[in-house]
Design an enzyme around this catalytic site. Structure first.
Site, PDB file in Angstrom:
ATOM      1  N   LYS A 181      -3.914 -30.861 -60.551  1.00 43.44           N
ATOM      2  CA  LYS A 181      -5.319 -31.596 -60.165  1.00 43.44           C
ATOM      3  C   LYS A 181      -5.888 -30.996 -58.760  1.00 43.44           C
ATOM      4  O   LYS A 181      -7.065 -31.075 -58.366  1.00 43.44           O
ATOM      5  CB  LYS A 181      -5.254 -33.045 -60.411  1.00 43.44           C
ATOM      6  CG  LYS A 181      -4.774 -33.589 -61.475  1.00 43.44           C
ATOM      7  CD  LYS A 181      -6.060 -33.528 -62.699  1.00 43.44           C
ATOM      8  CE  LYS A 181      -7.142 -34.396 -62.481  1.00 43.44           C
ATOM      9  NZ  LYS A 181      -7.893 -34.660 -63.779  1.00 43.44           N
TER      10      LYS A 181
HETATM   11  C1  LIG Z   1      -0.291 -36.098 -65.492  1.00 43.70           C
HETATM   12  C2  LIG Z   1      -1.811 -35.925 -66.112  1.00 43.70           C
HETATM   13  N1  LIG Z   1      -1.945 -35.417 -67.275  1.00 43.70           N
HETATM   14  C3  LIG Z   1      -2.916 -35.105 -67.760  1.00 43.70           C
HETATM   15  C4  LIG Z   1      -4.154 -35.004 -66.993  1.00 43.70           C
HETATM   16  C5  LIG Z   1      -5.207 -34.552 -67.621  1.00 43.70           C
HETATM   17  O1  LIG Z   1      -6.055 -33.543 -67.205  1.00 43.70           O
HETATM   18  P1  LIG Z   1      -7.668 -33.444 -66.959  1.00 43.70           P
HETATM   19  O2  LIG Z   1      -8.285 -34.379 -66.284  1.00 43.70           O
HETATM   20  O3  LIG Z   1      -7.783 -32.053 -66.609  1.00 43.70           O
HETATM   21  O4  LIG Z   1      -8.137 -33.388 -68.597  1.00 43.70           O
HETATM   22  C6  LIG Z   1      -4.293 -35.546 -65.876  1.00 43.70           C
HETATM   23  C7  LIG Z   1      -5.223 -35.946 -64.962  1.00 43.70           C
HETATM   24  O5  LIG Z   1      -5.492 -36.677 -64.168  1.00 43.70           O
HETATM   25  C8  LIG Z   1      -3.058 -35.914 -65.087  1.00 43.70           C
HETATM   26  O6  LIG Z   1      -2.725 -36.531 -63.931  1.00 43.70           O
END
Ligand SMILES: Cc1ncc(COP(=O)(O)O)c(C=O)c1O
Length: 343
Positions: A42
């Protein structure tokens, strides 16, 4: 690697790890985004959202960034705010992993909780409402609003560029969907580069982006809980399939991969890897399947990798861990190489 002067200069160029290969040459590759600063993908979009706000004149020098976060976005914004001289307030709940909250504080972020200590429910909607109203009340504040910010997806374009530097093509892109930025941003750029993948989104059972009944879930950072609005970063026009994975299967996968390979995956990556491993032979022979690992397992030592926490919530499942260990064995790239060499 050049010598760098800013932490954000260390973003990107994350490694690709071959987790599994079938007899027909279909490979499951993991883009290990835990190798970014903050240990998560992120930070890519956190930087892009801030740069975009600066370009559009929405953030002035010394201004105040406000975001609702489950942790990893907040960690990224904390780094970018520290580097660029902004104040940063993270609106959080106690569902977030404690270490993420502690690290945000260490980097100078202010935390505002929407729930009392002891209430560890996921409170996405309440967080967003509070972040929005806080930003509206302060002249120098900017709500980055990751769910509805185009810069979120743009922040991941480099993931696609890096993938195509490392492999010829990506046939299937299979990843967790929270805001949607990482999956759809990467997919958008792969299309632009002439390599449109088959896109499979993964969400926890209980999350509502792909329909079905809503309910609680423990996978952190991913999914859309009931009551929360699905933002514009979820680009359904690019989605070929949406699948759901239970907490039990996601966490069993993270635990099995750690035990077998010494690779620590977070719970959301566990979910995507479970979906990939269990379907690997369904994909066309020779496919390159890529999963973006949003973060590593080190952030979940008190939860996914803690037997007491797991069994208190009825999440421990030896049978599923054994199923995943069996799949890892069957598709072991090292074993496959030995077999080919022995022929
Ligand atoms: C550990 C984790 N997995 C998956 C995601 C999902 O990613 P996205 O927000 O790009 O869909 C996030 C987003 O905060 C995350 O922190």
């Amino acid at each position: 690697m050049p010598v760098v002067t800013r932490v954000t200069d260390l973003i990107g160029r994350t490694p690709l790890f071959e987790l599994a290969t079938t007899a027909t040459g279909t490979r499951l590759l993991l883009k290990l985004e835990q190798f970014n600063p903050t240990g998560a993908a992120k930070i890519r979009m956190a930087r892009e959202m801030v740069l975009d706000a600066e370009r559009r004149g929405l953030l002035s020098s010394g201004g105040h960034i406000i975001e609702s976060t489950s942790g990893n976005t907040g960690l990224g914004l904390a780094v970018v705010a520290a580097e660029r001289g902004y104040r940063f307030t993270a609106v959080v709940d106690h569902h977030a992993c404690k270490d993420k909250l502690r690290a945000m504080r260490a980097m100078g972020a202010e935390l505002v909780f929407v729930a009392d200590e002891g209430d560890d429910n996921l409170a996405t909607s309440a967080r967003e409402d509070l972040a929005e109203s806080m930003a509206a009340a302060q002249a120098d504040a900017y709500f980055t609003e990751q769910h509805n910010n185009d810069a979120n997806a743009v922040g991941y374009y480099a993931v696609a560029d890096e993938l195509l530097e490392d492999v010829d093509r990506v046939d299937i892109l299979l990843s967790a969907v929270g805001t949607g930025g990482s999956l759809f941003g990467t997919a958008t750029r792969l299309r632009q580069l002439g390599c449109p993948p088959h896109v499979i989104g993964v969400e926890p059972v209980g999350s509502i982006a792909f329909g079905g009944p809503g309910g609680p879930y423990w996978q952190s950072g991913t999914g859309t809980p009931p009551g929360a609005t699905i933002g514009t970063a979820v680009d359904y026009s690019l989605l070929d399939e949406g699948v759901k994975v239970s907490d039990v299967a996601a966490f069993a996968t993270a635990r099995a991969v750690a035990a077998k390979l010494g690779l620590m995956l977070g719970g959301s990556a566990g979910g995507s890897v479970y979906a990939g491993l269990t379907r690997l032979e369904e994909f066309p022979a020779g496919s390159t399947v890529v999963t973006i690992v949003c973060d590593g397992g080190e952030k979940y030592l008190d939860t996914v990798f803690d037997d007491d926490w797991m069994s208190d919530r009825d999440l421990l499942d030896g049978d599923t861990e054994r199923e995943v260990l069996g799949l890892l064995d069957r598709y072991s790239p090292a074993r496959r190489k030995q077999l080919v060499e022995a022929r």
